[in-house]
Design an enzyme around this catalytic site. Sequence first.
Site, PDB file in Angstrom:
ATOM      1  CB  THR A 168      -1.388  -1.864   9.446  1.00 13.83           C
ATOM      2  OG1 THR A 168      -2.173  -2.041   8.283  1.00 13.83           O
ATOM      3  CG2 THR A 168      -0.268  -0.996   9.084  1.00 13.83           C
TER       4      THR A 168
ATOM      5  CB  THR B 190      -0.967   0.001   1.196  1.00 16.31           C
ATOM      6  OG1 THR B 190      -0.241  -0.265   2.406  1.00 16.31           O
ATOM      7  CG2 THR B 190      -2.041  -1.064   1.010  1.00 16.31           C
TER       8      THR B 190
ATOM      9  CB  THR C  61     -12.398   6.243  -1.006  1.00 15.52           C
ATOM     10  OG1 THR C  61     -13.199   7.256  -0.394  1.00 15.52           O
ATOM     11  CG2 THR C  61     -12.235   5.093  -0.032  1.00 15.52           C
TER      12      THR C  61
ATOM     13  CD  GLU D  14       1.585   5.280   6.248  1.00 14.65           C
ATOM     14  OE1 GLU D  14       0.820   4.607   5.539  1.00 14.65           O
ATOM     15  OE2 GLU D  14       1.195   5.984   7.196  1.00 14.65           O
TER      16      GLU D  14
ATOM     17  CG  ASN E  90      -1.227   8.323   7.419  1.00 12.78           C
ATOM     18  OD1 ASN E  90      -1.862   7.279   7.338  1.00 12.78           O
ATOM     19  ND2 ASN E  90       0.064   8.355   7.652  1.00 12.78           N
TER      20      ASN E  90
ATOM     21  CE  LYS F 129       0.599  -3.429   3.316  1.00 12.80           C
ATOM     22  NZ  LYS F 129      -0.242  -2.541   4.238  1.00 12.80           N
TER      23      LYS F 129
END
Length: 403
Positions: free
Chosen positions: A190, A153, A403, A276, A398, A179
């Site tokens: 996650t 992702t 979406t 991230e 973030n 991942k």
Amino acid sequence: MFSEKHAKAGVTFPQGFKAAGVKAGIKKSGNLDVAVIYTEREAAVAGVFTQNAVAAASVSVSKEVVATGTAHAVAANAGCANACTGEQGEKDARATQEITAEALGCTAEDVIVASTGVIGVNLPMDKMEKGLRAAVAALSADGSENAGNAILTTDTYSKSCAAEVEIAGKKVRFGAIAKGSGMIQPNMATMLCFITTDAAIDSRLLQKALSETTEVSFNMISIDGDMSTNDMAVVLANGAAGNARIQAEGADYEAFKKVLESICKGLAQRIAADGEGATKFLTVNVSGTKSFADAKTIAMSVAKSPLVKTAFFGEDPNWGRVICAVGYAGIPMDPKTTVVKFGGIPVYANGVGAACDEEALRAVMGEHDIAIDIDMGAGEASATVWTCDFSYAYVKINGEYHT
């Protein structure tokens, strides 16, 4: 033990495994987004999953597969988490099993399902079906790299590894892809992690090894303190190596578990380092406590502190933020017997800041890998947690992840 030469072979390094990753159009980027891992030979299976009460459909479905003790395949997608999607989400997860099983010629109960991506969005099953069938058609012994890229992702790269060890006179191979980059906080992070091995081992012992290994690896990382809805780590062991089946704890079991633990710790560290927007990889070592649980609690308190993480991003040796996080961790402590070091340099001792070589300390803060050592002076137990800094990029990534 570890094979750099075969690292990219990942999950197809062990005998009898094939994999593939394809573009199904689920990711807006158009990148690879559907992966399949397959062993024609029946494999013992073990799994550990998120402890979030709001778990994705893939988690409940895959728990059922693990409960049977055997599996033949993993079907995974990125770009859509299929979480918080109600009855339709579960139907889609089971349809994923059925489509994959029909294409492979196995039963739906033998297919692990995994998803990662945006929460609250239904799987586009038309794209998913085409992707699954394409992935099955593309299965190969060289497909691990594409499979690894298909589950990403916000990661900057796919995490993969391979290892080989001798067990009961036979060469046994291990491979893995994983991942994880954000929404990282045990238990678990996650993350999706798929480990394959051609070892022959009882599924009960495989589960024991994975569960115990997870406690000192995947459950010892934190990037932002958020626990995901989709996390899982799964091991498939197909027995193709031909070693005497491991059915009891002993030397063979310990040799197997040692490799598994090394793989999981290595992947956990790489996930934390690839947080991230990360610019620093931080190792928080806590020692001198009465129990492992106490040491872990303190280490996690430091690792999860936004003030600590931003200080390291700014290369500011602000030891006050670290000792503050130690103090509010909830574990009884004596500030006067606690010692804090950055990169081996004492910065806090006897309840006050420690005199140190400021030039050397600045050099430490400019490094990518930095150790934060905290000795509580109250016992013999210890724990290590891996994390990263918070940068401007974390907020940007973030803030734009929707979406």
